[in-house]
Design a protein around this motif. Structure first.
Motif: not given
Ligand code: GLY
Length: 368
Positions: A138-146, A228-230, A238-240, A242-248
């Motif tokens: 649902a979350d960590s595999s998507i979006g390229g945060k490593t 939603v995440k996509k 790179t979380e400049q 809106e992406r920070a909203l995923l940190n709810l």
């Molecule tokens: N887990 C939050 C993000 O991918 O930005």
């Protein structure tokens, strides 16, 4: 027939997320990728390897020149630079070059760590994600945060590195222990709360099937949640902003994770942190009292905690302030303006945070 979502970066197709039941379509996807002359290193952990290591090795082997496997001991305590160093050593020993690939097979720890090794080995090699927990799907595999944890701080060292493919096999969710499965639900509920009230309502209506792991409903749930995440990561990779909203739920959540010495699962801490954020949102008159209690109580049928014991609220506040989600010293708190609409708020005071932490901290001997 597998379903797919394409994630765009800079308005160009970047990678596909495949939603499948089985390993057959993994082989087909890899055959399309033009990697016949490349080597693949499957990186996995000691929990996942006995379950799926050999099946994935077999599915991958015919598609590339050579497939090897590196297994490290499972656990958040191994998500660190020492394990990354062991992966580098293995890749050097196996003579991996810049065109070879890594494949992360496992939950969030495996995906984050392997992605980081891929981002840094020889200044970057391609990698694939096969998430095997609900949380990772649902979350960590998507979006390229490593990344990895460092000196007790969660994900303190890392990089943005997009995978070439995310392959989800829903069948693997059947072998998850209950606690692990439900922990992943917290990130899914989060996606409804921050962006999509209809999805939030859908989760409530499908509660029974989700708890029973009805794979048709679970696949629809993941498709909606990943959409939603996509959309969020496409706009702000790179979380400049809106992406920070995923940190709810993550600011207080990470502090609880640390205060409890990583005894609780990440998703359980996100549930607790989301209750705290919803509480502050109520106290700031964004949410009504009914909405606050509804959000809080929505975690209960999914076996997620809404209170925690054995920690000092003041200590959690201190840890919250040292989390990396700060902007020039101010904590960037994610609050809910309403269900389906989150905002970043940098004005939340220590007193407001402490009151929210007290709301979720169950104190032995306390009388209602
Ligand atoms: N887990 C939050 C993000 O991918 O930005």
């Amino acid at each position: 027939m597998a379903q797919r979502l394409n994630v765009m970066m800079n308005k160009k197709p970047c990678y596909d997320i495949i939603f499948s039941k089985g390993w057959q379509e993994l082989t087909e996807e890899l055959q399309e990728m033009d990697i016949q002359n490349r080597k693949i290193c499957i990186v996995t952990d000691s929990n996942v390897d006995p379950l799926y290591g050999e099946q994935v090795l077999e599915a991958v082997s015919g598609c590339c020149r050579k497939a090897v496997k590196y297994v490290f001991p499972a656990g958040e305590e191994n998500k660190n630079l020492d394990t990354v160093k062991k992966v580098y050593n293995f890749l050097i020993q196996e003579k991996f070059d810049r065109k070879d690939l890594l494949l992360a097979l496992g939950g969030g720890v495996v995906g984050d760590l392997t992605g980081f090794a891929a981002a840094t080995y020889l200044r970057g090699v391609d990698f694939l994600q096969i998430p095997t927990t609900l949380l990772a799907q649902a979350d960590s595999s998507i979006g390229g945060k490593t990344g990895v944890d460092f000196d007790g701080y969660k994900n303190m060292v890392g990089a943005f590195k997009m995978p070439r493919l995310v392959y989800m096999n829903f069948e693997v969710l059947k072998t998850l222990e209950d606690r692990q499965y439900f922990s992943g639900f917290a990130e899914i509920m989060k996606n409804g709360l921050i962006k999509d009230s209809e999805f939030y309502e859908w989760l409530i209506s499908n509660m029974y099937e989700i708890c029973e792991r009805d794979l048709d409903v679970v696949s629809e749930m993941l498709m909606k949640s990943c959409t939603v995440k996509k959309l969020v990561v496409e706009k702000d990779p790179t979380e400049q902003g809106e992406r920070a909203l995923l940190n709810l739920g993550h600011t207080v959540g990470h502090a609880i994770e640390k205060a409890k010495n990583f005894e609780l699962y990440h998703g359980e801490c996100v549930a607790l942190g989301t209750v705290a954020a919803a509480y502050i949102s109520w106290k700031k008159s964004f949410l009504s009292m009914e909405e606050y209690y509804e959000i809080r109580d929505m975690f209960v049928p999914f076996y997620l905690p809404i209170t925690v014991d054995g920690i000092e609220p003041e200590a959690v506040l201190g840890l919250t302030k040292s989390d990396k989600k700060a902007d020039g010293g101010n904590i960037r708190f994610v609050l809910l303006k309403k269900i389906g609409k989150a905002v970043i708020d940098t004005t939340v005071t220590d007193e407001e945070i402490l009151a929210a932490i007290r709301e979720i901290c169950y104190e032995e001997g306390a009388v209602d």
